[in-house]
Scaffold this motif. Structure first.
Motif, PDB file in Angstrom:
ATOM      1  N   GLY A  19      26.625  21.412  73.063  1.00  0.00           N
ATOM      2  CA  GLY A  19      26.845  20.652  71.844  1.00  0.00           C
ATOM      3  C   GLY A  19      25.564  20.122  71.238  1.00  0.00           C
ATOM      4  N   ALA A  36      30.671  18.971  70.040  1.00  0.00           N
ATOM      5  CA  ALA A  36      30.740  20.325  70.592  1.00  0.00           C
ATOM      6  C   ALA A  36      31.831  21.065  69.829  1.00  0.00           C
ATOM      7  CB  ALA A  36      31.056  20.297  72.086  1.00  0.00           C
ATOM      8  N   LYS A  37      31.486  22.214  69.262  1.00  0.00           N
ATOM      9  CA  LYS A  37      32.425  22.933  68.408  1.00  0.00           C
ATOM     10  C   LYS A  37      32.841  24.263  69.016  1.00  0.00           C
ATOM     11  CE  LYS A  37      30.833  20.865  64.079  1.00  0.00           C
ATOM     12  NZ  LYS A  37      30.341  21.119  62.698  1.00  0.00           N
ATOM     13  N   ASP A  63      32.055  19.583  75.961  1.00  0.00           N
ATOM     14  CA  ASP A  63      31.768  21.010  76.099  1.00  0.00           C
ATOM     15  C   ASP A  63      32.961  21.764  76.704  1.00  0.00           C
ATOM     16  OD1 ASP A  63      29.235  20.618  75.053  1.00  0.00           O
ATOM     17  OD2 ASP A  63      28.242  20.559  77.011  1.00  0.00           O
ATOM     18  N   ALA A  66      35.454  22.296  73.998  1.00  0.00           N
ATOM     19  CA  ALA A  66      35.036  23.374  73.095  1.00  0.00           C
ATOM     20  C   ALA A  66      35.324  24.733  73.721  1.00  0.00           C
ATOM     21  CB  ALA A  66      33.548  23.227  72.766  1.00  0.00           C
ATOM     22  N   ASN A  71      37.384  21.494  68.805  1.00  0.00           N
ATOM     23  CA  ASN A  71      36.209  20.751  68.382  1.00  0.00           C
ATOM     24  C   ASN A  71      36.290  19.352  68.979  1.00  0.00           C
ATOM     25  OD1 ASN A  71      35.186  22.842  66.825  1.00  0.00           O
ATOM     26  ND2 ASN A  71      36.107  22.105  64.927  1.00  0.00           N
TER      27      ASN A  71
END
Length: 244
Positions: A19, A36-37, A63, A66, A71
């Motif tokens: 992220g 974090a996506k 994380d 993700a 997200n």
């Protein structure tokens, strides 16, 4: 509390989904969150840190989310660079917010706004320990954009003058049977409040699990309770955001 600006800078991480640190401002103070996506997001989660402040633990959880397709944004309720390293320091920071609920709610709403600027919108809010108590504080206020809450070994006390009458979004509670703060008597009283208010909820209790049972590497960590609560939380996300 007004958000002034938000900027992102890459954060070092060995995780599959690394992220970014996110600087944002509220009033005259600076805060540092973490986003974090997912590659193909199917929903959003906002994470509230425990009493250590926003550390690698919450970043790892973001994380992990993700990696599961969500997200995630970890908010900062202490301020940029404010990361206590002792029990006394942790207690001092949390007491500032426990004793000033208006500021606590304002900082959480500022975190929601910063998350939205990063594309983390219409989230489920999840908190750990102190963060669990903060998530419930938000649930009692019930911001319109939040669609669910989860608390992992979180504080369950309700301040005098507050209740769950406005809490309409579903809540998940993950609690250790061996947790002494809050203990099972406090847990039972909390459930009574949810029942009285008609708030939708589901609670899981893990036999033998102490407070902070999800904290990797600590002597309190309980793998089975951590994995079971995480699995149920992911299922909750799927139920809450089924068509995303």
């Amino acid at each position: 509390m007004k958000i002034i600006a938000a900027t992102a800078a890459m954060a070092l991480s060995g995780a599959a989904f690394a992220g970014e640190a996110v600087d944002y401002s509220a009033d005259d103070r600076e805060f540092e969150g973490y986003v974090a996506k997912a590659e193909n997001p199917k929903g959003s989660v906002v994470i509230i840190h425990d009493w250590d402040g926003l550390t690698d633990y919450e970043k790892k959880r973001a994380d992990m989310l993700a990696e599961q397709g969500y997200n995630a944004f970890a908010v900062d309720l202490y301020g940029k660079g404010v990361r206590p390293d002792s029990v006394e320091g942790n207690r001092a920071e949390t007491e500032k917010l426990y004793n000033d609920r208006e500021t606590m709610r304002a900082l959480m709403n500022a975190g929601l706004a910063a998350a939205a600027e990063q594309g983390v919108t219409t989230p489920v809010v999840a908190g750990y320990c102190f963060g669990g108590a903060a998530a419930l504080e938000m649930a009692r206020e019930q911001p319109q954009e939040v669609i669910g809450y989860a608390t992992f070994h979180g504080g369950l006390d309700t301040p005098e003058g507050q209740d769950y009458s406005a809490a309409k979004a579903p809540i998940r509670i993950y609690h250790g049977g061996a947790d002494t703060g809050p203990d099972m008597a406090t847990f039972a009283g909390f459930i009574d409040q949810l029942e009285t208010a008609g708030t939708p909820y589901k609670a899981e209790i893990y036999a033998g699990a102490p407070h902070a049972f999800t904290v990797f590497g600590s002597d309190r960590y309980r793998e089975e309770a951590d994995q079971r609560s995480w699995s149920d939380f992911l299922a909750f996300l799927g139920e809450t955001m089924p068509g995303v």
